[in-house]
Design an enzyme around this catalytic site. Structure first.
Site, PDB file in Angstrom:
ATOM      1  N   ARG A   1      10.936  58.714  58.312  1.00  0.00           N
ATOM      2  CA  ARG A   1      10.153  59.942  58.421  1.00  0.00           C
ATOM      3  C   ARG A   1       9.006  59.704  59.392  1.00  0.00           C
ATOM      4  NH1 ARG A   1       5.948  62.330  55.000  1.00  0.00           N
ATOM      5  NH2 ARG A   1       6.246  64.581  54.827  1.00  0.00           N
TER       6      ARG A   1
ATOM      7  N   SER B   1      16.001  70.038  52.459  1.00  0.00           N
ATOM      8  CA  SER B   1      14.982  70.245  51.420  1.00  0.00           C
ATOM      9  C   SER B   1      15.010  71.690  50.937  1.00  0.00           C
ATOM     10  CB  SER B   1      13.588  69.934  51.973  1.00  0.00           C
ATOM     11  OG  SER B   1      13.440  68.556  52.205  1.00  0.00           O
TER      12      SER B   1
ATOM     13  N   LYS C   1       2.795  64.890  50.425  1.00  0.00           N
ATOM     14  CA  LYS C   1       3.281  66.201  50.862  1.00  0.00           C
ATOM     15  C   LYS C   1       2.198  67.217  50.545  1.00  0.00           C
ATOM     16  CE  LYS C   1       7.444  69.068  50.809  1.00  0.00           C
ATOM     17  NZ  LYS C   1       7.505  69.197  52.243  1.00  0.00           N
TER      18      LYS C   1
END
Length: 206
Positions: A37, A106, A135
């Protein structure tokens, strides 16, 4: 079918040496999937880091998934891509990467979960189970009840993400998750290898 159970999502704030350390340790500890990521937008650096991680995972059988960027996944011939709701549409991504690669998406609410059932994806990342510092734009937290309900409604395997650690990973698996995606619990552990081994034991405890 891929083994989604212990799904490492890397922390983009790790420098290259830290990243290599975490990946090597996680492999020893029994991680089953690795998602790279990177949110900072430097594509060259993303490709460089992806090549390093791919080399570390070579011969392990552990798939390398690239977060968001289909171009990076194609550039390094990664094993798959994980898309967010604002990324490339899943149908187009599937055309580009082909049928033999892993495609994840997602889903952040019940409507997205329902819509995703008809998309050409292999698994869904149920985000977020609990609010989490990694997040910051969470608008909806599923909680364990939401996870259990979603698992009952989804034809696709669900990977739970968000606020999961050794205190609740077993509950997430018991609620029907095919796997648990973790950032901090592995990336920030003193020994990522020990952390992975402990998490695996907790996951499969009777």
């Amino acid at each position: 079918m891929p083994d989604y159970s212990l799904y490492l999502v890397t922390d983009e704030n790790l420098d290259l040496e830290q990243l290599k350390f975490v990946i090597k340790e996680a492999v020893v500890g029994g991680v089953t999937m690795v998602q790279l990521r990177e949110k900072h937008g430097d594509v060259r650096e993303f490709i460089q880091r992806a090549m390093v991680v791919k080399a570390l995972l070579m011969e392990t059988g552990i798939p390398l998934i690239i977060n968001d960027r289909v171009d990076v996944a194609l550039a390094v011939d990664a094993d798959g891509v994980h898309l967010g709701q604002s990324d490339m549409p899943a149908a187009i991504a599937r055309q580009l990467i082909g049928d033999d690669k892993i495609l994840g998406l997602s889903v952040e609410n019940e409507q997205q979960l329902a819509d995703a059932q008809h998309l050409p994806v292999d698994y869904l990342g149920l985000s977020a189970i609990y609010p989490t510092p990694t997040k910051t734009n969470t608008v909806y937290a599923w909680g364990l009840d939401g996870l259990e309900k979603a698992a009952g409604e989804s034809r696709l395997p669900l990977v739970a993400i968000g606020g999961l650690n050794d205190s609740n990973i077993k509950s997430a698996m018991d609620a029907g998750a095919a796997g648990v995606a973790l950032v901090s619990a592995i990336c920030h552990a003193t020994s990522p290898s020990d952390a992975c081994q402990k998490l695996r034991k907790l996951m499969h405890a009777d």
